[in-house]
Design a protein around this motif. Structure first.
Motif, PDB file in Angstrom:
ATOM      1  N   UNK A 158       7.274   3.701   3.787  1.00 44.65           N
ATOM      2  CA  UNK A 158       7.198   3.199   5.532  1.00 44.65           C
ATOM      3  C   UNK A 158       6.214   2.973   6.362  1.00 44.65           C
ATOM      4  N   UNK A 159       5.802   1.699   6.298  1.00 45.34           N
ATOM      5  CA  UNK A 159       5.530   1.319   7.934  1.00 45.34           C
ATOM      6  C   UNK A 159       5.675   1.799   9.276  1.00 45.34           C
ATOM      7  N   UNK A 261       6.093  -8.194   3.269  1.00 47.82           N
ATOM      8  CA  UNK A 261       4.908  -7.100   4.191  1.00 47.82           C
ATOM      9  C   UNK A 261       3.949  -7.222   3.078  1.00 47.82           C
ATOM     10  N   UNK A 262       2.687  -6.975   3.777  1.00 50.17           N
ATOM     11  CA  UNK A 262       1.489  -5.399   2.943  1.00 50.17           C
ATOM     12  C   UNK A 262       1.984  -4.586   3.153  1.00 50.17           C
ATOM     13  N   UNK A 267      -4.640  -4.202   4.096  1.00 54.55           N
ATOM     14  CA  UNK A 267      -4.542  -4.854   3.085  1.00 54.55           C
ATOM     15  C   UNK A 267      -4.288  -6.008   4.571  1.00 54.55           C
ATOM     16  N   UNK A 268      -3.139  -6.162   5.239  1.00 52.03           N
ATOM     17  CA  UNK A 268      -2.731  -6.422   6.288  1.00 52.03           C
ATOM     18  C   UNK A 268      -3.766  -7.508   6.932  1.00 52.03           C
ATOM     19  N   UNK A 271      -5.413  -9.479   4.988  1.00 48.61           N
ATOM     20  CA  UNK A 271      -5.254 -10.935   4.703  1.00 48.61           C
ATOM     21  C   UNK A 271      -5.334 -11.342   2.931  1.00 48.61           C
ATOM     22  N   UNK A 272      -5.248 -10.403   1.773  1.00 47.78           N
ATOM     23  CA  UNK A 272      -5.230 -10.367   0.554  1.00 47.78           C
ATOM     24  C   UNK A 272      -5.262  -9.325  -0.151  1.00 47.78           C
ATOM     25  N   UNK A 273      -5.328  -8.941  -1.135  1.00 49.13           N
ATOM     26  CA  UNK A 273      -5.606  -7.977  -2.116  1.00 49.13           C
ATOM     27  C   UNK A 273      -5.905  -7.844  -3.299  1.00 49.13           C
TER      28      UNK A 273
END
Length: 503
Positions: A158-159, A261-262, A267-268, A271-273
């Protein structure tokens, strides 16, 4: 009389049997609950009764870590035989039943929803991206065809107060729906916390695909296992169903992939994992899971029981899959049975195979014409359970519940030139395995191994194991019961296995 159709009935019975350790002192959801559970892994069921910040909730852990109490709960004498009760449930499912009123809807909240403030979601480790919920069972109904039910475990973060990330691997039933068949649709869903134990076990199972294919009635399997239908109730705010006897239910939608969503703020921003850098929380493979860009879950209602709702804290990198693997063992046994009826005697997924990483088949070769079927089964198992890395076949004279005996069979019966089998590379796997390459949003298959540790039929007489006359003596003739138990307590697992069989 025990009631297995609700978690409350099950806990009442387990408590009477002395299987629950009550934690009455205050515990913090941040690290403390996870630390206690890990310290007591494979021990008693834990009941946390005083949770910091959440005075109206109880929380349980280690519920499915040991098979013995669950076997007792479902009236199965031998814990290792529970898989065969699931085989019967596969063949004789009991479809779910719709009811009008349900305990899970005694309290209904549709306004000012703030899930992290409402529920005692834990933080597992200091590396976690946040407070990650691994306990909810996602329920989808009538997705592929009328009457299908899909229930699963997936990690949720839960973001926001009423929205979360939810990760669904493409190789799973819910993942195939999210990635392929319904990727551009808003999908009504419920997340059921602490449904009946049978439903929880089925939800935690990573099924063999051709045995429990897309469109199956998975709650029917749970009903067959518990001997009564799982009761469903219409959700209050979405066109979906909730499990009536669950403790807590989140209603809502899986949003279209265009709104993915990330799983973490880090990570958001990147912009990458990045494997090993953008950590999420401990995953079942025994490593820290990586943060991905996944479906968004929007919550439209939170419903629950009125009196002390019971939350559930499961450690994803823990050993609670001891019971989640029961149905998986059953599906592997059924796979083997369909390839060669009567050939496979038993199946085991030990703790060290970490839920989805491997399986051991025990087979009986009765004639020369059956030689080779073990290899059909091994390769079928690897192909039919994407992401699995190891499959082993042994004979009846090997104890598949004793790692030492299995290793002895591998050492003494596997010819490395002929008996180590591999599937082709670049097949589909699962990205949770660090060794697998991430490809187009899913895991790539970078190799799985099968070991044929069975005796060649035409040379079986070369592999005669000794048999000491343990079955022809009665130790009580020379020793007291107390002395026998004391010696058995000294013995290693392998020693007890050999002492039991005389090998």
């Amino acid at each position: 009389m025990k009631d297995v159709t609700s978690i409350r009935g099950a806990l009442e019975y387990l408590d009477q049997k002395g299987e629950i350790l009550h934690v009455k002192e205050e515990v913090d959801p941040i690290y403390e609950i996870a630390g206690i559970e890990k310290s007591f892994e494979k021990g008693p069921v834990l009941m946390f009764e005083n949770i910091k910040g959440y005075p109206n909730f109880l929380d349980i852990g280690n519920l499915f870590g040991r098979r013995e109490p669950i076997a007792d709960l479902f009236s199965v004498d031998d814990p290792n035989k529970m898989k065969f009760k699931f085989v019967d449930a596969l063949r004789n499912p009991i479809p779910p039943k719709i009811v009008k009123d349900a305990p899970c809807q005694e309290v209904v909240i549709t306004k000012d929803i703030d899930v992290p403030a409402m529920l005692p979601i834990i933080k597992h480790t200091e590396f976690d991206a946040g407070r990650i919920m691994g306990c909810g069972n996602q329920l989808l109904t009538d997705i592929y065809r009328k009457g299908d039910t899909n229930i699963s475990f997936n990690r949720i973060h839960f973001r926001g107060k009423d929205w979360a990330s939810i990760s669904t691997a493409q190789i799973t039933h819910i993942g195939m729906m999210a990635f392929k068949t319904h990727r551009d649709k808003r999908i009504p869903i419920t997340v059921n916390i602490n449904p009946p134990p049978a439903a929880g076990i089925v939800a935690g199972t990573w099924n063999v695909r051709t045995i429990v294919p897309h469109g199956s009635d998975e709650l029917g399997i749970a009903g067959g296992f518990q001997g009564a239908p799982i009761e469903l109730v219409k959700a209050r705010t979405v066109d979906a169903y909730a499990i009536a006897n669950a403790e807590i239910v989140l209603e809502g939608y899986l949003e279209p992939t265009s709104e993915n969503v990330w799983e973490s703020e880090e990570a958001e921003k990147l912009g990458e994992a990045r494997q090993g850098e953008t950590n999420f929380f401990p995953e079942w493979v025994g490593y820290m899971g990586t943060t991905w860009k996944v479906r968004k879950l929007t919550v439209t209602a939170v419903t629950m029981r009125k009196t002390k709702p019971i939350f559930y804290t499961v450690l994803a990198a823990g050993l609670e899959y001891a019971c989640f693997d029961l149905l998986r063992e059953a599906t592997f046994f059924e796979l083997a049975e369909r390839i060669c009826p009567g050939f496979c005697v038993d199946v085991n997924i030990p703790d060290y195979f970490k839920w989805g990483s491997g399986v051991i088949f025990q087979v009986r070769k009765e004639r020369a014409q059956e030689e080779g079927f073990q290899r059909n089964i091994l390769l079928s198992a690897l192909a039919d359970a994407p992401g699995m890395r190891m499959a082993i076949a042994v004979d009846e004279d090997v104890d598949i519940y004793c790692a030492d005996d299995v290793m002895w069979a591998l050492e003494s019966r596997v010819d490395p030139d002929h008996d180590i089998l591999r599937l082709a590379r670049e097949m589909r796997g699962i990205a949770a395995q660090p060794i697998e390459i991430r490809q187009s949003g899913v895991g790539g298959w970078e190799g799985g191994m099968a070991f044929d540790a069975t005796k060649p039929y035409h040379k079986r007489h070369h592999y005669q194991r000794p048999h000491y006359p343990v079955d022809k003596i009665n130790l009580k003739k020379w020793f007291t019961e107390e002395q026998i138990k004391k010696v058995q307590a000294m013995q290693t697992e392998y020693g007890r296995s050999l002492a039991r069989t005389g090998r």
